[in-house]
Design a protein around this motif. Structure first.
Motif, PDB file in Angstrom:
ATOM      1  N   THR A  87       0.821  -1.206   0.000  1.00 21.16           N
ATOM      2  CA  THR A  87       0.000   0.000   0.000  1.00 21.16           C
ATOM      3  C   THR A  87       0.855   1.255   0.000  1.00 21.16           C
ATOM      4  OG1 THR A  87      -1.726  -1.173   1.240  1.00 21.16           O
ATOM      5  CG2 THR A  87      -1.843   1.227   1.207  1.00 21.16           C
ATOM      6  N   ASN A  88       1.878   1.286   0.843  1.00 19.41           N
ATOM      7  CA  ASN A  88       2.749   2.451   0.934  1.00 19.41           C
ATOM      8  C   ASN A  88       3.540   2.679  -0.345  1.00 19.41           C
ATOM      9  OD1 ASN A  88       1.905   2.895   3.568  1.00 19.41           O
ATOM     10  ND2 ASN A  88       3.572   1.702   4.465  1.00 19.41           N
ATOM     11  N   SER A  90       2.650   1.780  -3.338  1.00 21.75           N
ATOM     12  CA  SER A  90       1.705   2.255  -4.354  1.00 21.75           C
ATOM     13  C   SER A  90       1.464   3.753  -4.214  1.00 21.75           C
ATOM     14  CB  SER A  90       0.375   1.496  -4.228  1.00 21.75           C
ATOM     15  OG  SER A  90       0.570   0.111  -4.375  1.00 21.75           O
ATOM     16  N   HIS A  91       1.246   4.206  -2.976  1.00 25.17           N
ATOM     17  CA  HIS A  91       1.004   5.626  -2.738  1.00 25.17           C
ATOM     18  C   HIS A  91       2.256   6.456  -3.028  1.00 25.17           C
ATOM     19  CE1 HIS A  91      -3.066   5.721  -1.193  1.00 25.17           C
ATOM     20  NE2 HIS A  91      -2.817   4.648  -0.469  1.00 25.17           N
ATOM     21  N   ARG A  94       3.014   6.943  -6.881  1.00 30.76           N
ATOM     22  CA  ARG A  94       2.041   7.617  -7.742  1.00 30.76           C
ATOM     23  C   ARG A  94       2.335   9.115  -7.886  1.00 30.76           C
ATOM     24  NH1 ARG A  94      -3.968   5.574  -6.262  1.00 30.76           N
ATOM     25  NH2 ARG A  94      -4.462   6.179  -8.389  1.00 30.76           N
ATOM     26  N   GLU A 131       2.790   3.279 -14.812  1.00 34.08           N
ATOM     27  CA  GLU A 131       1.512   3.701 -14.224  1.00 34.08           C
ATOM     28  C   GLU A 131       0.552   2.517 -14.147  1.00 34.08           C
ATOM     29  OE1 GLU A 131      -1.409   7.520 -14.649  1.00 34.08           O
ATOM     30  OE2 GLU A 131      -0.806   6.514 -16.499  1.00 34.08           O
ATOM     31  N   ILE A 134       1.669   0.282 -11.233  1.00 34.27           N
ATOM     32  CA  ILE A 134       1.379   0.898  -9.946  1.00 34.27           C
ATOM     33  C   ILE A 134      -0.112   0.819  -9.652  1.00 34.27           C
ATOM     34  CG2 ILE A 134       1.343   3.084  -8.671  1.00 34.27           C
ATOM     35  CD1 ILE A 134       3.963   3.804 -10.058  1.00 34.27           C
ATOM     36  N   ARG A 135      -0.930   1.020 -10.682  1.00 29.96           N
ATOM     37  CA  ARG A 135      -2.385   0.927 -10.520  1.00 29.96           C
ATOM     38  C   ARG A 135      -2.782  -0.476 -10.074  1.00 29.96           C
ATOM     39  NH1 ARG A 135      -4.002   1.546 -15.511  1.00 29.96           N
ATOM     40  NH2 ARG A 135      -3.446   3.738 -15.523  1.00 29.96           N
ATOM     41  N   PHE A 138      -1.871  -0.908  -6.481  1.00 29.83           N
ATOM     42  CA  PHE A 138      -2.831  -0.191  -5.641  1.00 29.83           C
ATOM     43  C   PHE A 138      -4.133  -0.975  -5.534  1.00 29.83           C
ATOM     44  CE2 PHE A 138      -6.140   2.988  -4.874  1.00 29.83           C
ATOM     45  CZ  PHE A 138      -5.612   3.623  -3.758  1.00 29.83           C
ATOM     46  N   GLU A 139      -4.595  -1.526  -6.664  1.00 27.42           N
ATOM     47  CA  GLU A 139      -5.834  -2.305  -6.656  1.00 27.42           C
ATOM     48  C   GLU A 139      -5.695  -3.532  -5.774  1.00 27.42           C
ATOM     49  OE1 GLU A 139      -8.941  -4.467  -9.770  1.00 27.42           O
ATOM     50  OE2 GLU A 139      -6.964  -3.817 -10.461  1.00 27.42           O
ATOM     51  N   SER A 141      -3.578  -3.978  -3.234  1.00 29.48           N
ATOM     52  CA  SER A 141      -3.473  -3.576  -1.831  1.00 29.48           C
ATOM     53  C   SER A 141      -4.823  -3.154  -1.278  1.00 29.48           C
ATOM     54  CB  SER A 141      -2.458  -2.436  -1.674  1.00 29.48           C
ATOM     55  OG  SER A 141      -2.904  -1.262  -2.325  1.00 29.48           O
ATOM     56  N   TYR A 142      -5.663  -2.550  -2.140  1.00 35.22           N
ATOM     57  CA  TYR A 142      -6.993  -2.136  -1.697  1.00 35.22           C
ATOM     58  C   TYR A 142      -7.842  -3.348  -1.331  1.00 35.22           C
ATOM     59  CZ  TYR A 142     -11.816  -0.495  -1.867  1.00 35.22           C
ATOM     60  OH  TYR A 142     -13.127  -0.236  -1.558  1.00 35.22           O
TER      61      TYR A 142
END
Length: 304
Positions: A87-88, A90-91, A94, A131, A134-135, A138-139, A141-142
């Motif tokens: 999660t970290n 990914s953030h 970005r 990108e 990374i997306r 992020f998905e 980790s969400y």
């Protein structure tokens, strides 16, 4: 003679009582272990019968259970730390990526020769790929950290699969691949339409990366052994695997797993996300290989 018979009778009674006590204790230990597993308890196994050998066995059993419990706690901590790390990352990635793309767009407005334009196009291509990755991080980790239940409703899975396949036709044609749906029979499942579309998209993207020739998609009904024989809808994609690609069907749903040929073009999270979403909707995933044919798909509860 009578005394001997009485003695033997007493011994038999004592042995019977002892064996009955041992059987009772074994059943008690079994119940304690079953309860411990069901409740995920850390309680130790207790004895009612005081027997030296049984006490030694119980001490060894409790020590093993304690080690297993400690290991489980450690794994949960490591898993939670790993999820937080994804999660970290990914953030953190970005924001600088957005800045880089912004400066590249400014450079695009400037006058430059053909070499400069070529280099700029290369930069755009690689930033777009970064990108995308990374997306996907992020998905993943969400969803791996999401605890809320998914709201499910009736979805015509056949129409959804056909629609998603239609969207992918240009991408498949670009790579010289063909798609076909075995049977266009309408089936309905209980699920979330947007998430189901994402699941099918990830499966088709996996086919784009690893398939050769024709990809066959099927939607059919079947009984699930894991869900007590309940009616399920099976969605499956089958394709011939690329010659230079090695796929381990037992590992495809593990995060970050990729085939050899795709080491530099995939995050290895696409099918991991499929597994997460399908299981959140009370479904199952499966994959396998028969010779050079690879298949992957999922099962979801059919709408009664």
């Amino acid at each position: 003679m009578e005394i001997v018979c009485i003695g033997i009778g007493i011994v038999c009674v004592v042995l019977s009582v002892y064996l009955a006590g041992m059987k009772f204790q074994v059943r008690s230990i079994k119940k304690q272990l079953e309860w411990r597993n069901e409740e995920e308890s850390k309680n130790l196994v207790l004895l009612e019968l005081q027997d030296k050998d049984l006490m030694n066995l119980t001490v060894a059993l409790n020590e093993t259970l304690k080690q297993e419990s400690d290991l489980r706690v450690l794994q949960e901590i490591q898993e939670r730390e790993f999820k937080d790390l994804i999660t970290n990352i990914s953030h953190d990635l970005r924001t600088p990526l957005t800045v880089i793309k912004g400066y590249l767009q400014l450079l695009e407005r400037c006058k430059m020769d053909e070499n400069g334009q070529e280099y700029l196009e290369i930069c755009f291509r690689h930033t777009d790929e970064l990108e995308r990755r990374i997306r996907q991080f992020f998905e993943y980790s969400y969803w791996v950290n999401q605890e809320e239940d998914i709201s499910v409703h009736a979805v015509n899975i056949t129409n959804l699969v056909v629609g998603t396949m239609t969207d992918f036709i240009p991408l498949f044609e670009e790579k010289g691949l063909f798609m076909k749906l075995e049977e266009d029979i309408p089936y309905k499942v209980l699920g979330d339409e947007e998430l189901l579309k994402r699941i099918v998209q990830n499966i088709l993207k996996n086919c784009l990366q690893y398939a050769s020739g024709e990809v066959t998609v099927s939607v059919c009904g079947q009984k699930s052994e894991q869900n007590g024989g309940c009616s399920m809808i099976r969605v499956c994609a089958v394709n011939l695997v690329l010659e230079n690609c090695s796929i381990d069907a037992d590992k495809v749903f593990r995060r970050f797993y990729v085939g050899n040929a795709e080491r530099n073009r995939s995050t290895g999270l696409g099918l991991s996300i499929v597994k997460l979403l399908v299981e959140r909707m009370q479904g199952e995933v499966f994959a396998g290989q028969d010779g050079n044919m690879f298949y992957v798909g999922f099962l979801l509860p059919a709408l009664k």
